[in-house]
Design a protein around this motif. Structure first.
Motif, PDB file in Angstrom:
ATOM      1  N   LYS A 156      38.820 -26.212 -23.823  1.00 54.16           N
ATOM      2  CA  LYS A 156      38.621 -26.292 -25.201  1.00 54.16           C
ATOM      3  C   LYS A 156      39.634 -25.264 -25.877  1.00 54.16           C
ATOM      4  O   LYS A 156      40.196 -25.449 -26.971  1.00 54.16           O
ATOM      5  CB  LYS A 156      37.309 -25.947 -25.334  1.00 54.16           C
ATOM      6  CG  LYS A 156      36.880 -25.519 -26.810  1.00 54.16           C
ATOM      7  CD  LYS A 156      36.845 -26.710 -27.671  1.00 54.16           C
ATOM      8  CE  LYS A 156      36.226 -26.416 -29.267  1.00 54.16           C
ATOM      9  NZ  LYS A 156      36.193 -27.515 -30.234  1.00 54.16           N
ATOM     10  N   TYR A 157      39.764 -24.038 -25.234  1.00 52.09           N
ATOM     11  CA  TYR A 157      40.505 -23.043 -25.966  1.00 52.09           C
ATOM     12  C   TYR A 157      41.680 -22.530 -25.368  1.00 52.09           C
ATOM     13  O   TYR A 157      42.505 -21.856 -25.977  1.00 52.09           O
ATOM     14  CB  TYR A 157      39.452 -21.650 -25.921  1.00 52.09           C
ATOM     15  CG  TYR A 157      38.207 -21.911 -26.667  1.00 52.09           C
ATOM     16  CD1 TYR A 157      38.140 -22.355 -28.261  1.00 52.09           C
ATOM     17  CD2 TYR A 157      37.009 -21.976 -25.986  1.00 52.09           C
ATOM     18  CE1 TYR A 157      37.005 -22.523 -28.829  1.00 52.09           C
ATOM     19  CE2 TYR A 157      35.850 -22.048 -26.791  1.00 52.09           C
ATOM     20  CZ  TYR A 157      35.622 -22.487 -28.104  1.00 52.09           C
ATOM     21  OH  TYR A 157      34.720 -22.825 -28.864  1.00 52.09           O
ATOM     22  N   GLU A 158      42.111 -23.087 -24.251  1.00 50.61           N
ATOM     23  CA  GLU A 158      43.328 -22.781 -23.611  1.00 50.61           C
ATOM     24  C   GLU A 158      43.739 -21.308 -23.470  1.00 50.61           C
ATOM     25  O   GLU A 158      42.893 -20.504 -23.109  1.00 50.61           O
ATOM     26  CB  GLU A 158      44.434 -23.871 -24.195  1.00 50.61           C
ATOM     27  CG  GLU A 158      44.259 -25.310 -24.274  1.00 50.61           C
ATOM     28  CD  GLU A 158      45.075 -26.191 -24.917  1.00 50.61           C
ATOM     29  OE1 GLU A 158      45.793 -25.568 -25.487  1.00 50.61           O
ATOM     30  OE2 GLU A 158      45.319 -27.416 -24.408  1.00 50.61           O
ATOM     31  N   ASP A 159      44.837 -21.007 -23.943  1.00 51.76           N
ATOM     32  CA  ASP A 159      45.443 -19.695 -23.802  1.00 51.76           C
ATOM     33  C   ASP A 159      44.552 -18.533 -24.493  1.00 51.76           C
ATOM     34  O   ASP A 159      44.576 -17.378 -24.441  1.00 51.76           O
ATOM     35  CB  ASP A 159      46.887 -19.643 -24.278  1.00 51.76           C
ATOM     36  CG  ASP A 159      47.724 -20.234 -23.065  1.00 51.76           C
ATOM     37  OD1 ASP A 159      46.948 -20.479 -21.734  1.00 51.76           O
ATOM     38  OD2 ASP A 159      48.929 -20.652 -23.234  1.00 51.76           O
ATOM     39  N   ALA A 160      43.775 -19.096 -25.640  1.00 55.39           N
ATOM     40  CA  ALA A 160      43.146 -18.326 -26.502  1.00 55.39           C
ATOM     41  C   ALA A 160      41.829 -17.895 -25.819  1.00 55.39           C
ATOM     42  O   ALA A 160      41.212 -16.897 -26.554  1.00 55.39           O
ATOM     43  CB  ALA A 160      42.939 -19.044 -27.785  1.00 55.39           C
ATOM     44  N   LEU A 161      41.575 -18.545 -24.975  1.00 52.16           N
ATOM     45  CA  LEU A 161      40.132 -17.988 -24.299  1.00 52.16           C
ATOM     46  C   LEU A 161      40.557 -16.621 -23.587  1.00 52.16           C
ATOM     47  O   LEU A 161      40.782 -16.271 -22.691  1.00 52.16           O
ATOM     48  CB  LEU A 161      39.761 -19.226 -23.264  1.00 52.16           C
ATOM     49  CG  LEU A 161      38.390 -18.925 -22.551  1.00 52.16           C
ATOM     50  CD1 LEU A 161      37.204 -18.936 -23.677  1.00 52.16           C
ATOM     51  CD2 LEU A 161      38.257 -20.017 -21.317  1.00 52.16           C
ATOM     52  N   GLU A 162      39.128 -16.031 -24.032  1.00 51.21           N
ATOM     53  CA  GLU A 162      38.925 -14.860 -23.197  1.00 51.21           C
ATOM     54  C   GLU A 162      37.313 -14.711 -22.518  1.00 51.21           C
ATOM     55  O   GLU A 162      36.442 -14.637 -23.449  1.00 51.21           O
ATOM     56  CB  GLU A 162      38.807 -13.485 -24.345  1.00 51.21           C
ATOM     57  CG  GLU A 162      40.156 -13.120 -24.712  1.00 51.21           C
ATOM     58  CD  GLU A 162      40.140 -12.033 -25.658  1.00 51.21           C
ATOM     59  OE1 GLU A 162      39.451 -10.975 -25.674  1.00 51.21           O
ATOM     60  OE2 GLU A 162      40.985 -11.977 -26.634  1.00 51.21           O
ATOM     61  N   LEU A 163      37.174 -15.370 -21.562  1.00 54.43           N
ATOM     62  CA  LEU A 163      36.045 -15.674 -21.000  1.00 54.43           C
ATOM     63  C   LEU A 163      35.507 -14.376 -20.203  1.00 54.43           C
ATOM     64  O   LEU A 163      36.341 -13.841 -19.353  1.00 54.43           O
ATOM     65  CB  LEU A 163      36.038 -16.498 -20.083  1.00 54.43           C
ATOM     66  CG  LEU A 163      34.844 -17.177 -19.393  1.00 54.43           C
ATOM     67  CD1 LEU A 163      33.719 -17.476 -20.136  1.00 54.43           C
ATOM     68  CD2 LEU A 163      35.033 -18.318 -18.184  1.00 54.43           C
TER      69      LEU A 163
END
Length: 271
Positions: A116-123
């Motif tokens: 869903k968020y690709e490189d923008a994800l901070e999980l």
């Protein structure tokens, strides 16, 4: 997009955490907060997967999580999910004796948010655990009180003697890498200002002035403490074993619990 996921585990203060998140949600407009009632299909599929290990159930789990993420407002930049069902079935019945399905469930969850968020994800994963002996006792209590488990506490302990979370935690860390995984022991978190919710609020960076709107870590799903709790649990298990109609079983258990809470109240009034 920052996503913090608290998938349990069961009986480790999760209800207390979720109650606090409900209370504070109105003061956190910049956070999307998802609890059990918000993604019920994901928890149902996770429980089914832990029973069957059927890839179809894993697909339903991912589809439910993806649908929730897709429905968020486009300007959402922070989300926290606290649903213990995402870890799978509560151990102790239906042949489930551990959390061995959880690492695969967490890996599938991570896949959804990465897609869903690709490189923008901070999980980030946040887990709550507890000391094994008390944990197994609490699992047994939940099953005999709310379900139809007939095992005595001693029998239940024997069945779950191999319950070991350490390898599960290691596998979760490996499966969701590079996402950070942190966990806290309920036994250590109880004394925090807001109980086990405190370390999650710390991760979220919730200001102290917002936390002031919360109660002081009131424990949800508490049990009477002034009675022999093991004996009380075994009483409930014995009622389950009587083979009465379900509603009659529930009413008989409610009567036992009312008596236990009256005894608790009397003990406190004598202090």
């Amino acid at each position: 997009m920052r996503v913090i996921v608290h998938p349990g585990f069961h009986k480790t203060g999760t209800s207390t955490i979720q109650t606090g998140l409900r209370e504070v949600s109105a003061h956190l407009p910049d956070w999307a907060i998802a609890l059990r009632e918000d993604i019920p299909d994901a928890a149902a599929a996770a429980r089914a997967f832990s029973l069957t290990r059927d890839p179809f159930e894993l697909g339903l789990y991912q589809a439910a999580l993806a649908s929730w993420a897709d429905a968020l407002p486009e300007d959402t930049t922070q989300a926290v999910i606290s649903i213990e069902g995402l870890a799978g079935h509560m151990p102790g019945r239906d042949g489930v004796l551990d959390y061995s399905a959880t690492p695969e469930l967490m890996g599938a969850l991570a896949e959804v948010f990465h897609a869903k968020y690709e490189d923008a994800l901070e999980l980030q994963l946040f887990l709550t655990t507890r000391e094994k002996t008390a944990w197994i006792e609490s699992l047994h209590w939940q099953h005999v009180r709310s379900g139809m488990l007939t095992d005595t506490l001693d029998s239940f302990r024997t069945r779950l003697s191999g319950f070991d979370l350490a390898p599960v935690l290691r596998e979760i860390v490996s499966t969701v890498d590079p996402a950070p995984v942190t966990w806290v022991m309920l036994d250590e978190a109880r004394d925090n200002p807001h109980g086990p919710l405190t370390p999650l609020l710390d991760l979220m960076g919730v200001p102290l002035e917002v936390r002031a709107s919360l109660g002081l870590g009131i424990t949800a799903n508490a049990r009477p403490r002034s009675v022999d709790r093991a004996a009380l649990a075994d009483q409930l298990a014995a009622i389950n074993a009587e083979g009465l109609p379900r509603e009659a079983t529930k009413e008989k258990k409610r009567a036992i619990l009312r008596a236990a809470w009256r005894e608790e109240a009397e003990a406190k009034s004598d202090e």
